[in-house]
Design a protein around this motif. Structure first.
Motif, PDB file in Angstrom:
ATOM      1  N   UNK A  98       0.855  -1.188   0.000  1.00  0.00           N
ATOM      2  CA  UNK A  98       0.000   0.000   0.000  1.00  0.00           C
ATOM      3  C   UNK A  98       0.890   1.236   0.000  1.00  0.00           C
ATOM      4  N   UNK A  99       0.651   2.158  -0.933  1.00  0.00           N
ATOM      5  CA  UNK A  99       1.373   3.430  -0.920  1.00  0.00           C
ATOM      6  C   UNK A  99       0.639   4.458  -1.760  1.00  0.00           C
ATOM      7  N   UNK A 100       0.905   5.716  -1.478  1.00  0.00           N
ATOM      8  CA  UNK A 100       0.350   6.825  -2.255  1.00  0.00           C
ATOM      9  C   UNK A 100       1.442   7.858  -2.505  1.00  0.00           C
ATOM     10  N   UNK A 101       1.289   8.593  -3.615  1.00  0.00           N
ATOM     11  CA  UNK A 101       2.151   9.740  -3.918  1.00  0.00           C
ATOM     12  C   UNK A 101       1.243  10.863  -4.393  1.00  0.00           C
ATOM     13  N   UNK A 102       1.333  12.029  -3.747  1.00  0.00           N
ATOM     14  CA  UNK A 102       0.461  13.141  -4.071  1.00  0.00           C
ATOM     15  C   UNK A 102       1.069  14.117  -5.064  1.00  0.00           C
ATOM     16  N   UNK A 103       0.290  15.080  -5.482  1.00  0.00           N
ATOM     17  CA  UNK A 103       0.751  16.120  -6.400  1.00  0.00           C
ATOM     18  C   UNK A 103       1.938  16.866  -5.787  1.00  0.00           C
ATOM     19  N   UNK A 104       3.024  16.948  -6.540  1.00  0.00           N
ATOM     20  CA  UNK A 104       4.190  17.673  -6.066  1.00  0.00           C
ATOM     21  C   UNK A 104       4.927  17.012  -4.925  1.00  0.00           C
ATOM     22  N   UNK A 105       4.566  15.775  -4.615  1.00  0.00           N
ATOM     23  CA  UNK A 105       5.214  15.061  -3.507  1.00  0.00           C
ATOM     24  C   UNK A 105       6.289  14.126  -4.043  1.00  0.00           C
ATOM     25  N   UNK A 106       7.383  13.999  -3.300  1.00  0.00           N
ATOM     26  CA  UNK A 106       8.431  13.040  -3.634  1.00  0.00           C
ATOM     27  C   UNK A 106       8.506  12.003  -2.519  1.00  0.00           C
ATOM     28  N   UNK A 107       8.304  10.752  -2.885  1.00  0.00           N
ATOM     29  CA  UNK A 107       8.345   9.638  -1.936  1.00  0.00           C
ATOM     30  C   UNK A 107       9.499   8.729  -2.327  1.00  0.00           C
ATOM     31  N   UNK A 108      10.311   8.349  -1.350  1.00  0.00           N
ATOM     32  CA  UNK A 108      11.445   7.451  -1.594  1.00  0.00           C
ATOM     33  C   UNK A 108      11.124   6.076  -1.032  1.00  0.00           C
ATOM     34  N   UNK A 109      11.409   5.053  -1.819  1.00  0.00           N
ATOM     35  CA  UNK A 109      11.237   3.668  -1.390  1.00  0.00           C
ATOM     36  C   UNK A 109      12.624   3.089  -1.157  1.00  0.00           C
ATOM     37  N   UNK A 110      12.910   2.720   0.091  1.00  0.00           N
ATOM     38  CA  UNK A 110      14.252   2.308   0.487  1.00  0.00           C
ATOM     39  C   UNK A 110      14.280   0.852   0.940  1.00  0.00           C
ATOM     40  N   UNK A 111      15.464   0.290   0.887  1.00  0.00           N
ATOM     41  CA  UNK A 111      15.650  -1.080   1.336  1.00  0.00           C
ATOM     42  C   UNK A 111      16.791  -1.719   0.573  1.00  0.00           C
ATOM     43  N   UNK A 112      17.396  -2.781   1.133  1.00  0.00           N
ATOM     44  CA  UNK A 112      18.509  -3.447   0.461  1.00  0.00           C
ATOM     45  C   UNK A 112      18.059  -4.207  -0.770  1.00  0.00           C
ATOM     46  N   UNK A 113      19.009  -4.741  -1.523  1.00  0.00           N
ATOM     47  CA  UNK A 113      18.682  -5.545  -2.698  1.00  0.00           C
ATOM     48  C   UNK A 113      17.861  -6.768  -2.299  1.00  0.00           C
ATOM     49  N   UNK A 114      16.937  -7.151  -3.165  1.00  0.00           N
ATOM     50  CA  UNK A 114      16.205  -8.385  -2.956  1.00  0.00           C
ATOM     51  C   UNK A 114      14.939  -8.279  -2.149  1.00  0.00           C
ATOM     52  N   UNK A 115      14.507  -7.061  -1.808  1.00  0.00           N
ATOM     53  CA  UNK A 115      13.296  -6.937  -0.986  1.00  0.00           C
ATOM     54  C   UNK A 115      12.044  -6.697  -1.834  1.00  0.00           C
ATOM     55  N   UNK A 116      12.216  -6.508  -3.143  1.00  0.00           N
ATOM     56  CA  UNK A 116      11.051  -6.360  -4.019  1.00  0.00           C
ATOM     57  C   UNK A 116      10.854  -4.990  -4.628  1.00  0.00           C
ATOM     58  N   UNK A 117      11.811  -4.081  -4.451  1.00  0.00           N
ATOM     59  CA  UNK A 117      11.640  -2.715  -4.956  1.00  0.00           C
ATOM     60  C   UNK A 117      11.500  -2.700  -6.476  1.00  0.00           C
ATOM     61  N   UNK A 118      12.403  -3.364  -7.173  1.00  0.00           N
ATOM     62  CA  UNK A 118      12.364  -3.342  -8.638  1.00  0.00           C
ATOM     63  C   UNK A 118      11.163  -4.105  -9.182  1.00  0.00           C
ATOM     64  N   UNK A 119      10.717  -5.141  -8.474  1.00  0.00           N
ATOM     65  CA  UNK A 119       9.504  -5.847  -8.884  1.00  0.00           C
ATOM     66  C   UNK A 119       8.308  -4.914  -8.820  1.00  0.00           C
ATOM     67  N   UNK A 120       8.251  -4.099  -7.785  1.00  0.00           N
ATOM     68  CA  UNK A 120       7.178  -3.115  -7.670  1.00  0.00           C
ATOM     69  C   UNK A 120       7.220  -2.134  -8.840  1.00  0.00           C
ATOM     70  N   UNK A 121       8.406  -1.663  -9.194  1.00  0.00           N
ATOM     71  CA  UNK A 121       8.541  -0.741 -10.310  1.00  0.00           C
ATOM     72  C   UNK A 121       8.035  -1.386 -11.600  1.00  0.00           C
ATOM     73  N   UNK A 122       8.382  -2.647 -11.828  1.00  0.00           N
ATOM     74  CA  UNK A 122       7.943  -3.344 -13.035  1.00  0.00           C
ATOM     75  C   UNK A 122       6.422  -3.455 -13.082  1.00  0.00           C
ATOM     76  N   UNK A 123       5.798  -3.647 -11.920  1.00  0.00           N
ATOM     77  CA  UNK A 123       4.334  -3.709 -11.899  1.00  0.00           C
ATOM     78  C   UNK A 123       3.728  -2.337 -12.151  1.00  0.00           C
ATOM     79  N   UNK A 124       4.330  -1.302 -11.604  1.00  0.00           N
ATOM     80  CA  UNK A 124       3.830   0.052 -11.858  1.00  0.00           C
ATOM     81  C   UNK A 124       3.942   0.404 -13.332  1.00  0.00           C
TER      82      UNK A 124
END
Length: 243
Positions: free
Chosen positions: A26-52
């Motif tokens: 679950x996450x949201x990003x608003x108008x003019x907002x910058x949200x950073x997604x952090x974590x080490x390799x292998x936690x699913x960050x790039x998989x999330x990007x591919x789904x987006x």
């Protein structure tokens, strides 16, 4: 956050075949907002990007862009709806910098004058690219290639910008310049989701930092909260819930 979020992800799950990588994101990003997604390799960050980006289909959950459900919408249409995704430093190496940018002027149609204006505007933001406008993209440095992919997003005029591995392999002085560009985009209302391993880089640009572990978001903090408790950020980055 004021008004409806530009990006809303609800209960997103999935992975690759029988291997589940994401668990109820679950996450949201608003108008003019910058949200950073952090974590080490292998936690699913790039998989999330591919789904987006529409490259992988989730097994459950929903993705909304400016109020429109895009969960099953093909990737190219997501671009037309206002999402621009930067994954790596892809470019057509044999084409010049200028021609690479022209390739991304298609939302302006085939109107030559509009395409020229869009490309010139993007080059004006990046003087280093402007000086190399007629060189093949293959001759650019890593930092210049990152500038090129960001310049492409300027041409597309996105409502949402998603950047994977923002500072990976780049010199601090280059990262500083790119951070300033993202700030300028936020100032004109662009919503930005940055996937970033460096918490220091993330804190210098983001309004909120989300931390992932084992395919789930385990914590959300503001930069001021993390600066006030350095041990908190350290525990989260190393993969552990704060006590």
């Amino acid at each position: 956050m004021v008004g409806e979020p530009v990006l809303e992800v609800a209960g997103l799950s999935g992975g690759y075949g029988s291997i589940q990588v994401l668990f109820g994101i679950d996450l949201t990003v608003g108008h003019g907002e910058t949200v950073a997604l952090c974590g080490p390799n292998g936690v699913g960050k790039s998989t999330l990007v591919r789904m987006l980006a529409g490259l992988n289909r989730p097994s459950a959950g929903r993705i909304s862009l400016q109020g429109n459900d895009i969960t099953t919408v093909p990737g190219p249409k997501r671009v037309r709806l206002g999402m621009s995704t930067v994954i790596g430093q892809q470019a057509f190496g044999t084409l010049s910098v200028r021609d690479n940018l022209r390739m991304h002027a298609y939302p302006n149609g085939r109107h030559e004058e509009k395409a020229h204006t869009a490309v010139d505007g993007a080059l004006a933001v990046f003087p280093r690219l402007a000086a190399r406008a007629d060189q093949p993209a293959s001759t650019l440095s890593g930092g210049e290639r990152q500038m090129l992919v960001l310049a492409k997003t300027l041409i597309q005029r996105p409502a949402l910008l998603v950047i994977d591995e923002f500072s990976l392999g780049l010199a601090p002085v280059v990262v500083g310049g790119l951070l300033e560009l993202v700030r300028r985009l936020a100032a004109v209302g662009v919503a930005t989701l940055v996937i970033e391993q460096s918490v220091n880089v993330a804190m210098s640009i983001a309004d909120r930092l989300l931390f992932m572990e084992h395919g789930s978001i385990i914590a959300t903090h503001t930069p001021s909260e993390l600066r006030a408790d350095p041990d908190l950020a350290r525990r989260l980055v190393l993969g552990g819930h704060a006590a």
